[in-house]
Write a protein that holds these residues in place. Structure first.
Motif, short mmCIF file in Angstrom:
data_model
loop_
_atom_site.label_atom_id
_atom_site.label_comp_id
_atom_site.label_asym_id
_atom_site.label_seq_id
_atom_site.Cartn_x
_atom_site.Cartn_y
_atom_site.Cartn_z
N TRP A 1 57.29 13.09 -40.78
CA TRP A 1 58.66 13.57 -40.99
C TRP A 1 59.23 14.18 -39.73
CZ3 TRP A 1 62.09 14.20 -45.30
CH2 TRP A 1 61.71 13.45 -46.41
N LEU A 2 58.42 14.94 -39.04
CA LEU A 2 58.88 15.59 -37.81
C LEU A 2 59.33 14.53 -36.80
CD1 LEU A 2 59.24 18.22 -36.34
CD2 LEU A 2 56.88 18.13 -35.61
N MET A 3 58.52 13.48 -36.65
CA MET A 3 58.85 12.44 -35.67
C MET A 3 60.10 11.67 -36.11
SD MET A 3 57.05 12.60 -33.10
CE MET A 3 56.35 14.23 -33.05
N ARG A 4 60.20 11.42 -37.42
CA ARG A 4 61.38 10.68 -37.90
C ARG A 4 62.64 11.51 -37.73
NH1 ARG A 4 61.28 8.60 -43.65
NH2 ARG A 4 63.34 7.98 -42.96
N GLY A 5 62.50 12.83 -37.68
CA GLY A 5 63.67 13.69 -37.61
C GLY A 5 64.01 14.17 -36.22
N THR A 6 63.29 13.67 -35.21
CA THR A 6 63.51 14.15 -33.85
C THR A 6 63.86 12.97 -32.95
OG1 THR A 6 61.74 15.70 -34.30
CG2 THR A 6 62.48 15.56 -32.04
N PRO A 7 64.85 13.12 -32.07
CA PRO A 7 65.13 12.02 -31.14
C PRO A 7 63.94 11.80 -30.21
CG PRO A 7 66.89 13.67 -31.10
CD PRO A 7 65.77 14.24 -31.90
N THR B 1 51.74 13.88 -43.28
CA THR B 1 53.11 13.66 -43.76
C THR B 1 54.10 14.49 -42.94
OG1 THR B 1 52.19 13.38 -45.95
CG2 THR B 1 54.56 13.61 -45.81
N SER B 2 53.73 15.73 -42.62
CA SER B 2 54.67 16.55 -41.83
C SER B 2 54.87 15.96 -40.44
CB SER B 2 54.21 18.00 -41.68
OG SER B 2 53.20 18.31 -42.54
N GLN C 1 70.37 10.41 -33.85
CA GLN C 1 69.32 10.76 -32.90
C GLN C 1 69.58 10.12 -31.53
OE1 GLN C 1 65.60 9.87 -34.70
NE2 GLN C 1 65.82 11.49 -36.21
N LEU D 1 63.98 11.13 -27.19
CA LEU D 1 64.22 11.81 -25.93
C LEU D 1 63.67 13.24 -25.96
CD1 LEU D 1 65.48 10.74 -23.42
CD2 LEU D 1 67.69 11.62 -24.14
N MET D 2 63.83 13.88 -27.12
CA MET D 2 63.30 15.24 -27.28
C MET D 2 61.78 15.22 -27.15
SD MET D 2 64.91 18.17 -28.12
CE MET D 2 63.96 19.17 -27.02
N PHE E 1 60.81 14.90 -23.54
CA PHE E 1 60.92 16.14 -22.78
C PHE E 1 59.80 17.11 -23.14
CE2 PHE E 1 65.70 15.25 -22.32
CZ PHE E 1 65.49 14.69 -21.08
N TRP E 2 59.47 17.16 -24.43
CA TRP E 2 58.32 18.00 -24.84
C TRP E 2 57.06 17.54 -24.11
CZ3 TRP E 2 57.96 22.54 -26.88
CH2 TRP E 2 58.87 22.99 -27.83
N SER F 1 68.86 15.77 -39.19
CA SER F 1 68.14 14.56 -39.60
C SER F 1 67.64 14.71 -41.02
CB SER F 1 66.95 14.31 -38.68
OG SER F 1 67.38 14.11 -37.38
#
Lengths: 231, 509, 243
Positions: A66-72, A62-63, B450, A74-75, A78-79, B492
């Motif tokens: 959520w993490l992927m849904r909350g991050t662009p 679940t985390s 985003q 593009l970010m 780059f990571w 977000s």
């Protein structure tokens, strides 16, 4: 416009292959397909983990979602560009960097699609399987997943369109895909951006629109089938 | 759910901490090159005549590529030129994807801290060009003016040092920077004299060059720090090429009489002065990130991202309302227009839409509008338009799905009660439609926020752009990425919470 | 065959089953009836543990079904269950629906399983539908396939949870006919149903439930002649009116 296509169609289609990696439109479609192919099983595993009994597994997955849904994206790209070669310990080309970024990012989104498909099935399906004495794993793989994946096939196709569009971000880290080819041509011709970017946009449109229309057609068919079953 | 979020935040920070423990292990690249049988050179793919894609053969060719081949021959392996962007070339070298940089690489003390330089193989003058009739006549007058440069180029770095007051706008590569110059989006451009000469011929446009060069820079080939054996081989190769006249021959092939440049060679291969001294400087620490100007950059980027999101949201919503109105007009051609608009906005990658708006759209506008754009931060305005016009399609679709989700019975019931057409819309349909389309609209807003990061491709100084800029200067990749991820994630999360709340409230009714 | 001892069940604040005891012997056909919300569906679902109970014991074929050592899936193979909504698997053909459990659980070879499935389809009168998909069947046909699917595991007990409630009236009789035949063959059956005609002609015993409690547990004859229980009278009048 036509003369640009005539003079550069090979570059637009396959990039500078065989003098470099496969690029152009073929590169774009290749990257999108390979990413979907690997992301799909990952997403099924994640969807199952989110319905599992283990709290740690559930919480962990679940985390990630959520993490992927909350991050662009593009970010994430780059990571991936920084981490993938570092963690593997050997050099990795931009194509595979983008591949990893797309798989990680899309697995999370696809797992939501698959999970929605699983949860949308009537409760009676798993109950009937349990009443027959089928163990959980058999229930999952022969009753639940085949139906869930079939029902969410249009959503998966729609997600494929998203992936095709997302591969264009590979341009930023130098993946030899379609947008990159157009940018190279633009750098050669310098003063004809309107035509070059129109060719680029229209080609993307034709491909993505075809898949999106296919998705809608399939969805109508599936809905019709379901309508019959409701009788 | 709360626990999942905590875990996600912990994951970001934990990842950051964990990566610090990793350090690329030293290896002998020369040995790898020999056993592999190929020397992988990073070269530019869009800078004529150093490294570019020949449209006919689709092969990388140029001055740099020839040097790569000559060095490889000296080592006794095959050369394998690989395209790298100006901005990515040093990270690519340090990531080990390439063995040797032969990529228009001028010597600067900052770079010399990150990589080792070979002897010089080219000398270039960095100059500033301005349009004919510009009021800018020397470098000092660049203060408060907009100057374009290729991202990560030496020109950019010298400009920041020599004219601190100039507003530097960086682009993916030199041609993009020149395009911005030509379209009047900037007042001047910094580049090498050769590039200026060549752009003048290719584009057919004319411009003036400020006489005083901004820098005279010495170019060398780059290897990873500590690769003594490889560096030694490369230097031996360069020296031999100088002695045998091969270096001169390559210069003549690309720049000599008979080429568009008609130059004669005024330099020789030799060790770069100061080359060793800079190498002794120590690495910075993590605390560098807290030093000015970096926190300011990051904060400013964050604000720009919020502005960009907010303004394009308003634009998108306004257009979406208009589209919805047209769709309900029952005039068939208008409905067709709306469907086409929606399909185009949803089936073309946002990056391509942004590039189209930035590079192609201005030339389609009337002169007055172009002029206005030049004076009003055009990349921000155009990025706002691109995001707004694109998301309008998504918004319109969400509103439509909301309207369609209203049961037919609602309208019938309203009619049966005696409501007229407009009143039915106003009191029965629209209130329900807004409520029903609120959750997808919230999702679209998250998407918009985003995707505002894509504006980095055209040089908007938003959060992602600033993150990359700080990374390029400090090389504290993990820390700065983690920080930026956390900033994106927090906003977000706010949006996702809000969406979940709205959905819960709707479910209760 | 089935013994219930002081069975208790709560859904949050709702006390769904209150101290239910009773016995059903081999070959007996028991009908559970009562007004909606009386707990009869919950009760039948506890008998193969689709619902867990909070207190008491349930013993099926000598086996306490809440014992820790119980292999629940193996137990369920011995108890057939027919749902109100059929719950056929829509992505499998009729034949595959029926052969799925024997093949996956008993490792019966394909040919053998299909042979038996066809015999079962004969019994429910649907042999010609073997290769059809559930979406193309009517409700009555679906329910008959569902019964065949349960029978494929040769269960010792069959549980029916309102098997005819989701059907159009003209299809009810074809399902009841199959059930009647099954009863005559000596199958132990528990049925939740409002079909009082079926109860009168086929059932051995009738359990009358109200508000989670067994109000009466009578033989079929006693039940239909017991004019003196006012609650049963009210229920019968209601059911009679609605049919």
């Amino acid at each position: 416009m036509l003369d640009i296509i005539r003079e550069n169609w090979v570059l637009l289609l396959i990039g500078n292959y065989p003098h470099g990696p496969v690029g152009g439109l073929v590169g774009t479609l290749l990257l999108a397909s390979v990413s979907l192919l690997i992301a799909l099983p990952c997403s099924v595993a994640m969807a199952m983990a989110r319905n599992s009994h283990s709290r740690i597994l559930r919480g962990g997955v679940t985390s990630i979602v959520w993490l992927m849904r909350g991050t662009p994206l593009l970010m994430v790209v780059f990571w991936s560009n920084y981490l993938v070669p570092l963690l593997l310990g050997w050099p990795v080309g931009p194509f595979w960097v983008m591949f990893v970024a797309l798989v990680v990012y899309e697995s999370a989104y696809l797992s939501e699609v698959v999970r929605a498909g699983i949860n949308a099935l009537p409760r009676g399906q798993s109950e009937a399987a349990r009443a027959l004495g089928l163990p959980e794993s058999v229930t999952m793989f022969t009753i639940i997943l085949p139906q869930a994946l079939y029902n969410s096939f249009p959503a998966l196709l729609t997600q494929f369109v998203s992936i095709i569009k997302e591969t264009s971000l590979g341009f930023v880290i130098g993946v030899h895909e379609f947008t990159y080819s157009a940018a190279v041509i633009n750098a050669n011709l310098l003063v004809r951006p309107v035509e070059i970017f129109s060719i680029l946009a229209l080609t993307y449109f034709i491909i993505c629109f075809s898949f999106a229309s296919a998705a809608r057609w399939v969805e109508r068919r599936i809905r019709r089938n379901r309508g019959l079953s409701a009788q | 759910m709360r626990r999942a979020i905590l875990a996600a935040v912990a994951a970001i920070l934990g990842l950051g901490a964990a990566i610090f423990l990793f350090a690329p292990e030293p290896s002998d690249t020369l040995q790898q090159v020999r056993s592999r049988g190929t020397l992988i050179c990073g070269v530019s793919s869009s800078i004529k005549p150093f490294g570019y894609l020949d449209p006919a053969s689709r092969e990388l060719v140029g001055y740099d590529v020839d040097f790569c081949r000559a060095v490889a021959e000296h080592i006794g392996v095959r050369a394998q030129p690989m395209a790298v962007s100006v901005e990515q070339r040093i990270p690519e070298l340090n990531a080990g994807r390439i063995d040797l940089l032969v990529s228009v690489l001028g010597w600067t003390p900052e770079r010399a801290r990150q990589i080792d330089y070979s002897h010089s193989y080219f000398v270039s003058r960095q100059v500033v060009i301005v349009p004919h009739g510009s009021d800018i006549r020397d470098l000092a007058e660049l203060a408060n003016r907009r100057v374009s440069a290729a991202k990560g180029s030496t020109g950019e770095q010298y400009l920041r040092v020599k004219v601190p007051g100039a507003a530097v706008l960086t682009f993916q590569d030199a041609p993009s920077a020149f395009l911005a110059f030509e379209q009047g989006k900037v007042d001047a451009m910094v580049l090498s004299d050769l590039a200026a000469m060549q752009l003048r011929q290719e584009s057919g446009s004319d411009f003036a060059t400020i006489r005083q060069p901004i820098a005279i820079e010495t170019w060398g080939l780059g290897v990873r720090k500590g690769e003594k054996a490889l560096l030694h081989q490369v230097n031996a190769a360069l020296t031999e090429m100088e002695v045998k006249g091969q270096a001169e021959a390559i210069f003549t092939k690309w720049f000599g009489p008979g080429t568009e440049f008609a130059q004669s060679r005024t330099f020789k291969v030799q060790p770069i002065a100061n080359g060793d001294q800079a190498a002794e400087q120590t690495d910075g620490t993590l605390l560098d990130l807290l030093k000015a100007p970096y926190p300011g950059w990051l904060w400013q980027g964050f604000l720009t991202t919020l502005h960009l999101t907010g303004l394009s949201w308003v634009l998108a919503f306004a257009i979406a309302m208009l589209l919805t109105g047209l769709r309900m007009s029952r005039v068939v051609p208008l409905q067709w227009f709306v469907s086409t608009y929606v399909e185009f906005s949803r089936n073309i990658p946002l990056l391509v839409q942004v590039m189209f708006w930035y590079f192609a759209m201005p030339s389609l506008l009337p002169d007055g509008a172009q002029l206005w754009l030049q004076n009003h931060n055009s990349e921000f305005v155009l990025a706002t338009c691109a995001l707004g016009f694109c998301l309008a399609g998504y918004f319109a679709e969400s509103i439509r799905s909301g309207i369609r989700a209203i049961p037919n019975g609602q309208e019938e019931a309203a009619r049966a009660l005696g409501f007229g057409g407009v009143k039915t819309l106003r009191f029965i349909i629209i209130p329900q439609a807004i409520r029903l389309s609120l959750p997808p609209l919230m999702n679209n807003t998250l998407l918009l926020f985003q995707n505002s990061s894509i504006a980095l491709a055209i040089g908007v100084h938003e959060l992602m752009y600033q993150t990359r800029a700080i990374e390029n200067e400090t090389y504290r990749t993990v820390a700065i990425f983690a920080l930026a991820t956390l900033m994106y994630f927090s906003v977000s999360l706010l949006l996702m919470f809000q969406a979940a709340r709205v959905e819960r409230r709707l479910a209760k009714r | 065959m089935i013994t219930l001892e002081h069975v208790e069940k709560h859904f949050g604040a709702l006390h769904a089953l209150k101290d239910i005891s009773g016995q059903i012997v081999q070959g007996e056909v028991a009908v559970l009836c009562g007004p909606s919300g009386s707990g009869k569906s919950t009760l039948i679902r506890t008998i193969n543990r689709l619902e867990e109970i909070d207190g008491g014991r349930i013993i099926v074929a000598g086996q306490d079904i809440h014992e820790k050592s119980l292999d629940l899936n193996a137990f369920r193979e011995r108890v057939g269950f027919v749902f109100q909504q059929f719950n056929l698997f829509p992505h499998l053909s009729v034949l595959d629906n029926i052969t799925l459990a024997p093949r996956k659980l008993r490792k019966v070879p394909k040919a053998e399983a299909e042979e038996k499935a066809l015999l079962l389809l004969d019994r429910v009168g649907l042999r010609e539908k073997a290769s059809a998909f559930p979406t193309s069947l009517s409700g009555g046909q679906s329910q008959r396939v569902a019964i065949a699917r349960s029978l494929a595991m040769s269960p010792e007990v069959m549980l029916f949870d309102e098997p005819t409630s989701a059907l159009d009236p003209e299809m009810v009789s074809e399902v009841l006919a199959v059930m009647t035949e099954l009863a005559q063959e000596g199958m132990t059956m528990v049925c939740v149903t409002h079909e009082m005609g079926f109860a009168r002609s086929v059932a051995d015993t009738v359990w009358f439930l109200e508000a989670g409690r067994v109000e009466a547990q009578l033989s079929s004859e006693e039940f239909f002649e017991s004019g003196n229980n006012p609650r049963i009278r009210a229920f019968m009048a209601h059911v009679g009116r609605s049919q």
